[in-house]
Design an enzyme around this catalytic site. Structure first.
Site: not given
Length: 292
Positions: A120, A153
């Site tokens: 992340s 993402e």
């Protein structure tokens, strides 16, 4: 273009289990590996419960759930991932641990297999350099909880080949996800915006501007957020929030990313949020109670 049929997942925690579930539901054969065998069994049980909830909501049929579970297999070692077309790492947010995983798994994979990280916040370029295939390495950052959240993402490292990126986009979309491309900068897009907001909420508590309840109520009702920032920090895990803030602070050298001292104290105390029973809320009773 590579036809992905089998997916290996390293890390059977909350994120790994969620990724495994959506891949199995999308028709992929999934091999789930973790250093702790009991973590894999717990993940499979969690996935089964999640599928049963979808049956209750009439989102899927019992036959769909049975077929999905049939595509899930435990993998005892990294060697068992040797025939996978794509391997996704979903281990703890620690750069050295992730690098060690990529270094060890690379030698077992077929030459055209793609490696991905669910990190992340950590540099995809640096992680790719720890593998034997930087060109076939990419970031696939799923949101938590994976079966519910629609975004993935996609982050290219400096050496990521165009074909690898295109395969990653098509793969994520095949899971029913919507993709957003992020350049390879600390914390990418979502967490570069979200985590400093949580850190600022902690500063607001630290400086006595508002209580836990007041801050979360203000953001839920004043900004129409589904969860307050302190509640969300507990959900994510305060250790993860701190790790991402430190990554931003170190990577961008900007004082605005300084982790709040109160966040550091909570992590030092082991009050990491929901997963440990205490964070900015105490979860050990019938309903969460603010700890400050």
């Amino acid at each position: 273009m590579t036809n992905i049929k089998s997916v290996g997942i390293i890390g059977a925690g909350q994120m790994g289990a969620g990724i495994a579930q959506v891949c199995a539901q999308a028709g992929y054969t999934v091999l789930l590996h973790d250093q702790k065998v009991e973590a894999v069994h717990a993940a499979l049980e969690k996935i089964n419960k999640g599928l049963n909830r979808l049956i209750e909501k009439e989102a899927i049929t019992p036959d769909d759930a049975k077929a999905s579970m049939g595509r899930l297999q435990p993998a005892a070692s990294a060697h068992d991932l040797k025939d996978c077309d794509l391997v996704i790492e979903a281990a703890t947010e620690n750069e050295e641990i992730k690098k060690a995983i990529f270094k060890s798994v690379s030698e077992h994979l077929k030459p055209d297999a793609i490696l991905a990280s669910n990190t992340s916040s950590i540099s995809i370029t640096r992680l790719a350099a720890a593998s034997d295939r930087p060109g076939k390495f990419i970031g696939l950052h799923f949101m938590n909880p994976v079966p519910v959240m629609k975004l993935v993402e996609i982050i290219r490292g400096i050496a990521t080949e165009p074909e690898t990126y295109q395969i990653a986009v098509e793969f994520a979309q095949s899971l029913g996800k919507i993709t957003a491309n992020s350049e390879d900068y600390p914390a990418f897009i979502v967490n570069r915006i979200l985590i400093p907001m949580i850190n600022e909420a902690i500063y607001t508590l630290y400086e006595g501007v508002g209580t836990v309840d007041a801050i979360d109520t203000a953001l839920k009702l004043g900004a129409n957020h589904p969860m307050g920032p302190l509640e969300l920090g507990d959900f994510i895990g305060l250790d993860t929030v701190l790790a991402i803030m430190e990554m931003l602070h170190d990577g961008l050298a900007d004082s605005k990313y300084r982790p709040c001292p109160l966040l550091v104290k909570y992590v030092e105390a082991g009050w990491l949020g929901r997963k440990t029973g205490r964070g900015f809320y105490d979860y050990r009773g019938e309903k969460p109670v603010p700890t400050r």
